[in-house]
Scaffold this active site. Sequence first.
Site, PDB file in Angstrom:
ATOM      1  N   CYS A  66     -11.049   0.729   3.733  1.00 26.13           N
ATOM      2  CA  CYS A  66     -11.610  -0.551   3.879  1.00 26.13           C
ATOM      3  C   CYS A  66     -11.464  -0.912   5.407  1.00 26.13           C
ATOM      4  O   CYS A  66     -10.677  -0.816   6.165  1.00 26.13           O
ATOM      5  CB  CYS A  66     -10.857  -1.771   3.174  1.00 26.13           C
ATOM      6  N   ARG A  78      -5.686   0.161  11.605  1.00 28.80           N
ATOM      7  CA  ARG A  78      -4.403   0.851  11.017  1.00 28.80           C
ATOM      8  C   ARG A  78      -4.025   2.147  11.302  1.00 28.80           C
ATOM      9  O   ARG A  78      -4.279   3.113  10.591  1.00 28.80           O
ATOM     10  CB  ARG A  78      -4.512   0.665   9.437  1.00 28.80           C
ATOM     11  N   ARG A  92      -7.835   5.432   2.564  1.00 32.90           N
ATOM     12  CA  ARG A  92      -6.775   5.577   3.704  1.00 32.90           C
ATOM     13  C   ARG A  92      -5.521   6.314   3.074  1.00 32.90           C
ATOM     14  O   ARG A  92      -4.821   7.032   3.668  1.00 32.90           O
ATOM     15  CB  ARG A  92      -6.547   4.339   4.177  1.00 32.90           C
ATOM     16  N   ARG A 129     -12.436   0.248  -6.767  1.00 32.42           N
ATOM     17  CA  ARG A 129     -11.383   1.328  -6.132  1.00 32.42           C
ATOM     18  C   ARG A 129     -10.243   0.437  -6.450  1.00 32.42           C
ATOM     19  O   ARG A 129      -9.098   1.251  -6.414  1.00 32.42           O
ATOM     20  CB  ARG A 129     -11.569   1.109  -4.210  1.00 32.42           C
ATOM     21  N   LYS A 171      -2.115   0.402  -8.109  1.00 33.31           N
ATOM     22  CA  LYS A 171      -2.875   1.579  -7.273  1.00 33.31           C
ATOM     23  C   LYS A 171      -1.864   1.780  -6.142  1.00 33.31           C
ATOM     24  O   LYS A 171      -1.928   3.194  -5.778  1.00 33.31           O
ATOM     25  CB  LYS A 171      -4.343   0.893  -6.928  1.00 33.31           C
ATOM     26  N   ASN A 172      -1.309   0.966  -5.603  1.00 37.18           N
ATOM     27  CA  ASN A 172      -0.672   1.315  -4.274  1.00 37.18           C
ATOM     28  C   ASN A 172       0.584   1.829  -4.605  1.00 37.18           C
ATOM     29  O   ASN A 172       1.118   2.231  -3.515  1.00 37.18           O
ATOM     30  CB  ASN A 172      -0.407   0.051  -3.381  1.00 37.18           C
ATOM     31  N   VAL A 199      -1.538  -9.768   9.361  1.00 36.52           N
ATOM     32  CA  VAL A 199      -1.232  -8.394   9.276  1.00 36.52           C
ATOM     33  C   VAL A 199      -2.583  -7.558   9.762  1.00 36.52           C
ATOM     34  O   VAL A 199      -2.544  -6.745  10.665  1.00 36.52           O
ATOM     35  CB  VAL A 199      -1.026  -8.125   7.478  1.00 36.52           C
ATOM     36  N   ASP A 231      -2.960  -8.897   0.992  1.00 38.42           N
ATOM     37  CA  ASP A 231      -4.068  -8.491  -0.356  1.00 38.42           C
ATOM     38  C   ASP A 231      -4.222  -9.706  -1.189  1.00 38.42           C
ATOM     39  O   ASP A 231      -5.090  -9.475  -1.959  1.00 38.42           O
ATOM     40  CB  ASP A 231      -3.259  -7.369  -1.161  1.00 38.42           C
TER      41      ASP A 231
END
Length: 419
Positions: free
Chosen positions: A117, A122, A93, A398, A22-23, A328, A306
Amino acid sequence: MDKLIITGGVPLAGEVRISGAKNAALPILASTLLADEPITVGNIPHLHDITTTMELLGRMGVGLVVDERMNITVDPSPITDFYAPYELVKTMRASILVLGPLLTRFGRASVSLPGGCAIGSRPVNLHLAGLEKMGAEVAVENGFIHATAKKLKGTRLVMDLTTVTGTENLMMAATLADGSTIIENAAREPEVVDLAHCLNAMGADVNGAGTDTITVHGVERLSGTHYNVLPDRIESGTYLVAAAITGGKVRIKDTNPDMLEAILEKLDEAGVDVGVGPNWVSVDASIRRPRAVNIRTAPYPAFPTDMQAQFTALNVVSEGTGTISETVFENRFMHVHELRRMGADVQLEGNTAVTRGVNNLTAAPVMATDLRASASLVLAGLVAEGDSVVDRIYHIDRGYECIEEKLAQLGARIRRVPG
């Protein structure tokens, strides 16, 4: 609102295919706005965030065709609108990633400030500061970023903080800028590298992706290509932990073990037997109970934030005491309170969770608060005694493609029910 009902106590066994990341898919879909010809993107996961991105592109007038294998052909030539509305951006985002491509190719963009989220601050100020240094005029008014530029200019950008989306946005903006752009303190994540490979396949000149210094030499135009998204390293890690937490034996295929080194190192440290091939990883946790491990999250190539929630779930049923420090995001331990409802012994001390392993978790109704937290609750449900109900699973949709089907394929007793 759908829920997952999980009956715990079944060791997972078998083989499961890993979906595209996804990212990586989201910035690559945004990058198609840079081209003046159609681009086909393959190995796209079927996820809610992908659907939202397609809707966003479609709202701009972009042509989209999806085949039965989830190859998406994007034709940016009919674009008529350079606006990303709040109702789409608020849920995801990654919507901010259309800003750089729109600005550098069309000279203007209006993008709502993003959502996603609720795991911590961020800010997008690094994106905006970089674009301003490249010559853009940027204003934030009424919740929108309005940016214009006749032509972006290559320059040296030093990122105050390492940011994945910031690196991606500025890298895309630099592809069509005049001259060369150097991005220092760039994010090194595999998804950034994948985007760079896709941009180069389109005709860009991007060098150094995967290091902390990326150099982009601007070109006149980008053209069409066919590009397959890399495998999802977080989905990979999640299924490996699912095997470990249930005392199972699972092999994941169509993955890239080189991206999983930090995760595999911790599984090995936990006493799980790990096997690695060119595009697969196997774990066998059937022989012994895992040991708790100490983890500190940090940007790639260190342990990924993650995967923090999933390893927290593993630690709470492992032998001994473990500490998990989150460096993070400052608000990423919301799953801890839900794990306690299932009998976990976890104490929060600032940005560190201290776990003391218990022999058994017990089923309870729990609520997902963000994407990876929801994954940790599903993992806990796989090993808990009784029927656990995980609510608000739109978070998990998601980022995980068909999670209940893939887990059921490995023997889990899990089903989705309407809320």
